[in-house]
Design a protein around this motif. Structure first.
Motif, PDB file in Angstrom:
ATOM      1  N   GLY B 109      40.144  52.268  36.302  1.00 33.63           N
ATOM      2  CA  GLY B 109      39.193  51.222  36.661  1.00 33.63           C
ATOM      3  C   GLY B 109      39.445  50.603  38.017  1.00 33.63           C
ATOM      4  O   GLY B 109      40.561  50.622  38.541  1.00 33.63           O
ATOM      5  N   THR B 110      38.373  50.061  38.590  1.00 31.90           N
ATOM      6  CA  THR B 110      38.421  49.269  39.822  1.00 31.90           C
ATOM      7  C   THR B 110      37.771  47.929  39.519  1.00 31.90           C
ATOM      8  O   THR B 110      36.617  47.879  39.099  1.00 31.90           O
ATOM      9  CB  THR B 110      37.671  49.950  40.976  1.00 31.90           C
ATOM     10  OG1 THR B 110      38.339  51.162  41.338  1.00 31.90           O
ATOM     11  CG2 THR B 110      37.590  49.025  42.181  1.00 31.90           C
ATOM     12  N   ARG B 111      38.525  46.860  39.752  1.00 32.76           N
ATOM     13  CA  ARG B 111      37.971  45.518  39.515  1.00 32.76           C
ATOM     14  C   ARG B 111      37.407  45.003  40.821  1.00 32.76           C
ATOM     15  O   ARG B 111      38.144  44.793  41.780  1.00 32.76           O
ATOM     16  CB  ARG B 111      39.046  44.590  38.974  1.00 32.76           C
ATOM     17  CG  ARG B 111      38.532  43.196  38.610  1.00 32.76           C
ATOM     18  CD  ARG B 111      39.617  42.372  37.926  1.00 32.76           C
ATOM     19  NE  ARG B 111      40.005  42.924  36.653  1.00 32.76           N
ATOM     20  CZ  ARG B 111      39.403  42.668  35.507  1.00 32.76           C
ATOM     21  NH1 ARG B 111      38.366  41.848  35.472  1.00 32.76           N
ATOM     22  NH2 ARG B 111      39.840  43.209  34.377  1.00 32.76           N
ATOM     23  N   LEU B 112      36.085  44.810  40.876  1.00 29.97           N
ATOM     24  CA  LEU B 112      35.390  44.400  42.085  1.00 29.97           C
ATOM     25  C   LEU B 112      34.835  42.992  41.923  1.00 29.97           C
ATOM     26  O   LEU B 112      34.180  42.687  40.926  1.00 29.97           O
ATOM     27  CB  LEU B 112      34.240  45.362  42.390  1.00 29.97           C
ATOM     28  CG  LEU B 112      33.345  44.988  43.575  1.00 29.97           C
ATOM     29  CD1 LEU B 112      34.123  45.082  44.880  1.00 29.97           C
ATOM     30  CD2 LEU B 112      32.105  45.866  43.619  1.00 29.97           C
ATOM     31  N   THR B 113      35.109  42.160  42.917  1.00 33.78           N
ATOM     32  CA  THR B 113      34.552  40.817  42.967  1.00 33.78           C
ATOM     33  C   THR B 113      33.728  40.683  44.229  1.00 33.78           C
ATOM     34  O   THR B 113      34.218  41.003  45.330  1.00 33.78           O
ATOM     35  CB  THR B 113      35.656  39.753  42.956  1.00 33.78           C
ATOM     36  OG1 THR B 113      36.440  39.904  41.775  1.00 33.78           O
ATOM     37  CG2 THR B 113      35.066  38.356  42.989  1.00 33.78           C
ATOM     38  N   VAL B 114      32.491  40.219  44.079  1.00 32.23           N
ATOM     39  CA  VAL B 114      31.617  39.999  45.231  1.00 32.23           C
ATOM     40  C   VAL B 114      31.349  38.507  45.346  1.00 32.23           C
ATOM     41  O   VAL B 114      30.812  37.889  44.420  1.00 32.23           O
ATOM     42  CB  VAL B 114      30.299  40.774  45.095  1.00 32.23           C
ATOM     43  CG1 VAL B 114      29.445  40.553  46.345  1.00 32.23           C
ATOM     44  CG2 VAL B 114      30.558  42.253  44.875  1.00 32.23           C
ATOM     45  N   LEU B 115      31.748  37.951  46.472  1.00 31.19           N
ATOM     46  CA  LEU B 115      31.618  36.492  46.670  1.00 31.19           C
ATOM     47  C   LEU B 115      30.306  36.151  47.374  1.00 31.19           C
ATOM     48  O   LEU B 115      29.779  36.979  48.139  1.00 31.19           O
ATOM     49  CB  LEU B 115      32.807  35.995  47.493  1.00 31.19           C
ATOM     50  CG  LEU B 115      34.197  36.292  46.890  1.00 31.19           C
ATOM     51  CD1 LEU B 115      35.274  35.836  47.847  1.00 31.19           C
ATOM     52  CD2 LEU B 115      34.336  35.596  45.545  1.00 31.19           C
TER      53      LEU B 115
END
Lengths: 113, 115
Positions: B109-115
């Motif tokens: 998995g890749t944990r992506l956060t978009v602000l």
């Protein structure tokens, strides 16, 4: 369209107690059914799968699941839960014509000592 | 075998930025796919590929592009990131496109956060 319902968002059981996680599916033809487990921060690991034949399927880590066509269910069971079984469990369905999985929302299992 | 590998493990983006999530498998698998996982929604299929040069859309393809130039690699591109794309992304692969024939193996998995 295929769909999967896992009615229980959270389940808490005592260590050593039996476990049953529910899964209901909607699919018009022969379903291919799966249970996956996801430990915190990890990917998904296949526990077991059902394609045809014997409706009671044995998987890894002492898990089993029973396919009941009349109830559109594929419930996961374990006779005695261990603390290491605490994780999130996903039921999924795929058609016989492809490998696109449709997942349920998941059930988080907590094990209390 | 390394199995299915994904990079990066974590990523923070600003709205409007682009990036590529990498996925590779060393099992000579024909079928590869991308899912996103959101709380209370399970995993949903974004795009999939049944072989090099062949891709198709899944359930939630908007905002994502894919290509498959080799058997081993299946990158997922976010063209202009949006906060709604904050999620955990999983890549999966299997030997065959047919569910009856093979098991899907998932990456970490890749944990992506978009602000």
């Amino acid at each position: 369209a295929q769909s999967v319902t896992q009615p229980d968002i959270h389940i808490t059981v005592s260590e050593g107690a039996s476990l049953e996680l529910r899964c209901n599916y909607s699919y018009g033809a022969t379903p291919y059914l799966f249970w996956y487990v996801q430990s915190p921060g990890q990917g998904l690991q296949l526990l077991l799968k059902y394609f045809s034949g014997d409706t009671l399927v044995q998987g890894i880590k002492g898990f089993e699941a029973e396919f009941k066509r009349s109830q559109s269910s594929f419930n996961l069971r374990k006779p005695s839960v261990h603390w290491s079984d605490a994780a999130e469990y996903f039921c999924a369905v795929a058609s016989e014509y492809g490998n696109k999985l449709v997942f349920g929302a998941g059930t988080i299992l907590r094990v209390k000592s | 075998n390394a199995g299915v590998t994904q990079t990066p493990k974590f990523q923070v983006l600003k709205t409007g930025q682009s990036m590529t999530l990498q996925c590779a498998q060393d099992m000579n698998h024909e079928y590869m796919s991308w899912y996103r996982q959101d709380p209370g929604m399970g995993l949903r299929l974004i795009h999939y590929s049944v072989g090099a040069g062949i891709t198709d859309q899944g359930e939630v393809p908007n905002g994502y592009n894919v290509s498959r130039s080799t058997t081993e690699d299946f990158p997922l591109r976010l063209l202009s990131a949006a906060p709604s794309q904050t999620s955990v992304y999983f890549c999966a692969s299997s030997y065959s496109r047919q569910a009856a024939a093979s098991t899907q193996y998932f990456g970490p998995g890749t944990r992506l956060t978009v602000l």
